[in-house]
Design a protein around this motif. Sequence first.
Motif, mmCIF file in Angstrom:
data_model
loop_
_atom_site.group_PDB
_atom_site.id
_atom_site.type_symbol
_atom_site.label_atom_id
_atom_site.label_comp_id
_atom_site.label_asym_id
_atom_site.label_seq_id
_atom_site.Cartn_x
_atom_site.Cartn_y
_atom_site.Cartn_z
ATOM 1 N N ALA A 144 0.830 -1.085 0.003
ATOM 2 C CA ALA A 144 -0.085 0.040 0.021
ATOM 3 C C ALA A 144 0.879 1.244 -0.010
ATOM 4 C CB ALA A 144 -0.909 0.024 1.333
ATOM 5 N N MET A 145 1.769 1.177 0.874
ATOM 6 C CA MET A 145 2.618 2.410 0.844
ATOM 7 C C MET A 145 3.618 2.696 -0.528
ATOM 8 S SD MET A 145 4.269 2.497 5.018
ATOM 9 C CE MET A 145 4.637 0.557 4.987
ATOM 10 N N ALA A 146 4.027 1.361 -1.105
ATOM 11 C CA ALA A 146 4.591 1.623 -2.347
ATOM 12 C C ALA A 146 3.791 2.174 -3.468
ATOM 13 C CB ALA A 146 5.220 0.095 -2.563
ATOM 14 N N SER A 147 2.375 1.672 -3.367
ATOM 15 C CA SER A 147 1.416 2.298 -4.116
ATOM 16 C C SER A 147 1.390 3.544 -4.143
ATOM 17 C CB SER A 147 0.104 1.350 -4.084
ATOM 18 O OG SER A 147 -0.857 1.766 -4.726
ATOM 19 N N TYR A 148 1.156 4.047 -3.034
ATOM 20 C CA TYR A 148 1.091 5.403 -2.716
ATOM 21 C C TYR A 148 2.158 6.179 -3.262
ATOM 22 C CZ TYR A 148 0.987 10.073 -0.400
ATOM 23 O OH TYR A 148 0.949 11.276 -0.050
ATOM 24 N N GLU A 149 3.489 5.663 -3.382
ATOM 25 C CA GLU A 149 4.693 6.467 -3.550
ATOM 26 C C GLU A 149 4.667 6.497 -5.274
ATOM 27 O OE1 GLU A 149 6.909 8.217 -1.764
ATOM 28 O OE2 GLU A 149 5.780 7.823 -0.161
ATOM 29 N N VAL A 150 4.119 5.372 -5.920
ATOM 30 C CA VAL A 150 3.996 5.404 -7.194
ATOM 31 C C VAL A 150 3.083 6.473 -7.552
ATOM 32 C CG1 VAL A 150 3.064 4.112 -9.170
ATOM 33 C CG2 VAL A 150 4.976 2.855 -7.722
ATOM 34 N N MET A 201 13.071 6.167 -7.527
ATOM 35 C CA MET A 201 13.921 5.723 -6.693
ATOM 36 C C MET A 201 14.053 5.268 -5.293
ATOM 37 S SD MET A 201 17.772 7.061 -6.797
ATOM 38 C CE MET A 201 17.717 7.404 -8.444
ATOM 39 N N GLY A 202 13.328 6.052 -4.624
ATOM 40 C CA GLY A 202 12.759 5.811 -3.155
ATOM 41 C C GLY A 202 11.998 4.470 -3.125
ATOM 42 N N ILE A 203 11.188 4.243 -3.920
ATOM 43 C CA ILE A 203 10.575 3.071 -3.918
ATOM 44 C C ILE A 203 11.228 1.847 -4.119
ATOM 45 C CG2 ILE A 203 8.667 1.568 -4.977
ATOM 46 C CD1 ILE A 203 7.563 4.326 -6.159
ATOM 47 N N MET A 204 12.420 2.120 -5.018
ATOM 48 C CA MET A 204 13.728 0.921 -5.334
ATOM 49 C C MET A 204 14.215 0.712 -3.913
ATOM 50 S SD MET A 204 13.323 0.164 -8.220
ATOM 51 C CE MET A 204 14.761 -0.680 -8.792
ATOM 52 N N ASP A 205 14.421 1.810 -3.103
ATOM 53 C CA ASP A 205 15.271 1.585 -1.699
ATOM 54 C C ASP A 205 14.491 1.121 -0.653
ATOM 55 O OD1 ASP A 205 17.430 2.600 -3.223
ATOM 56 O OD2 ASP A 205 17.125 4.778 -2.642
ATOM 57 N N ASP A 206 13.314 1.519 -0.619
ATOM 58 C CA ASP A 206 12.489 1.210 0.723
ATOM 59 C C ASP A 206 11.403 0.129 0.369
ATOM 60 O OD1 ASP A 206 13.598 3.499 1.900
ATOM 61 O OD2 ASP A 206 12.070 4.863 1.207
ATOM 62 N N TYR A 207 11.026 -0.284 -0.935
ATOM 63 C CA TYR A 207 9.941 -1.410 -0.903
ATOM 64 C C TYR A 207 10.676 -2.382 -1.854
ATOM 65 C CZ TYR A 207 7.593 2.550 1.337
ATOM 66 O OH TYR A 207 7.247 3.523 1.988
ATOM 67 N N ASP A 259 10.604 -5.628 -2.184
ATOM 68 C CA ASP A 259 9.840 -6.841 -2.676
ATOM 69 C C ASP A 259 8.363 -6.317 -3.171
ATOM 70 O OD1 ASP A 259 12.009 -8.478 -1.768
ATOM 71 O OD2 ASP A 259 11.178 -8.498 0.176
ATOM 72 N N SER A 260 8.231 -5.109 -3.244
ATOM 73 C CA SER A 260 6.783 -4.573 -3.734
ATOM 74 C C SER A 260 6.375 -4.801 -5.383
ATOM 75 C CB SER A 260 6.671 -3.044 -3.095
ATOM 76 O OG SER A 260 5.374 -2.695 -4.041
ATOM 77 N N PRO A 261 5.413 -5.198 -5.588
ATOM 78 C CA PRO A 261 5.041 -5.340 -7.217
ATOM 79 C C PRO A 261 5.085 -3.991 -7.719
ATOM 80 C CG PRO A 261 3.366 -6.528 -5.914
ATOM 81 C CD PRO A 261 4.292 -5.772 -4.772
ATOM 82 N N SER A 262 5.078 -2.966 -6.860
ATOM 83 C CA SER A 262 5.276 -1.361 -7.506
ATOM 84 C C SER A 262 6.396 -1.163 -8.269
ATOM 85 C CB SER A 262 4.648 -0.256 -6.484
ATOM 86 O OG SER A 262 3.544 -0.575 -5.962
ATOM 87 N N ILE A 263 7.450 -2.020 -7.949
ATOM 88 C CA ILE A 263 8.780 -1.550 -8.253
ATOM 89 C C ILE A 263 8.838 -1.800 -9.834
ATOM 90 C CG2 ILE A 263 11.154 -2.836 -8.736
ATOM 91 C CD1 ILE A 263 10.813 -1.661 -5.951
ATOM 92 N N GLU A 264 7.800 -2.606 -10.398
ATOM 93 C CA GLU A 264 7.978 -2.506 -12.029
ATOM 94 C C GLU A 264 7.611 -1.040 -12.515
ATOM 95 O OE1 GLU A 264 5.327 -4.618 -15.882
ATOM 96 O OE2 GLU A 264 5.061 -5.228 -13.508
ATOM 97 N N GLU A 265 6.556 -0.540 -12.102
ATOM 98 C CA GLU A 265 6.099 0.590 -12.711
ATOM 99 C C GLU A 265 6.983 1.847 -12.189
ATOM 100 O OE1 GLU A 265 2.248 3.732 -12.928
ATOM 101 O OE2 GLU A 265 2.297 1.697 -11.816
ATOM 102 N N ALA A 266 7.768 1.765 -11.114
ATOM 103 C CA ALA A 266 8.575 2.642 -10.482
ATOM 104 C C ALA A 266 9.887 2.790 -11.466
ATOM 105 C CB ALA A 266 9.143 2.228 -9.061
ATOM 106 N N LEU A 267 10.393 1.354 -11.904
ATOM 107 C CA LEU A 267 11.420 1.533 -12.686
ATOM 108 C C LEU A 267 11.123 2.287 -14.064
ATOM 109 C CD1 LEU A 267 12.879 -2.013 -12.334
ATOM 110 C CD2 LEU A 267 14.302 0.092 -12.115
#
Length: 268
Positions: free
Chosen positions: A176-182, A202-208, A210-218
Amino acid sequence: MQKKLSVVAATLVMLSLSACGVFSDKTDETKGWTASKLYSEATEELEGAHYERAIQLYERLESSYPFGTYAQQAQMQIAYAYYKSQDQAQALAAVERFIKLHPNHNNVDYMYYLRGLVNFNDQVGLLNFVYEQDVTERDPKATREAYAAFKQLVDKFPNSKYTPDARQRMRYLVNAMASYEVHVARYYYRRGAYLAAANRAMGIMDDYRDSPSIEEALFIMIRSYDKLGMTELRNDTERVFRLNYPNSKFLDEGKKAERHWWKFWSSK
């Protein structure tokens, strides 16, 4: 004359208060009840979802019989009743009070768990609200506090019966927190704040991690670096992206991906 009237008025007030006191004593059905009966009646009210009445009875129990197991159990039930009545502030206050008074209680792990639940329920709908309002208008404070509360339970009581459920909720909260950041990163990108978008992603990459949100963050990082003219960073990030998400919906076929991406985002 005025002085006499004042004396009479004061006397009437005193008599009224006295009468109220007498009336209150006469109509107090709990007067003389044992701790066991108070607890039983309060619990019955709680189970019937009459939370205000249950809290009153538990508080009467605690004040009339402040020592012993019934009083401690009443304190726990008060916290739970406030939680069920959706009074977050009172529920948290009751939880903190119990933990402070009884840090070594056999069931104190439940109070840590309840503290997490109170905050968890406050943030329910976090993943839905972003479609209805500007994501930068809300700080998911309750989400972080719920995570912190569950983490305390997991760290302090790894063998608690509540820990497995707490771990599951923690995973949900991380996502949920990762999704918010995205959503915030996407918000920045759409408004041309490409550096802010890249940094948020990039903060999502550092803090989350294992989150599925990594894909969109990249992907946000790729597009942001592209807009900023940071070719080397863009290419490096895209290599990482393709390596980890070779079948991503964001990068399928060049221009098609661009159209797909904007269509996807415009619906958010």
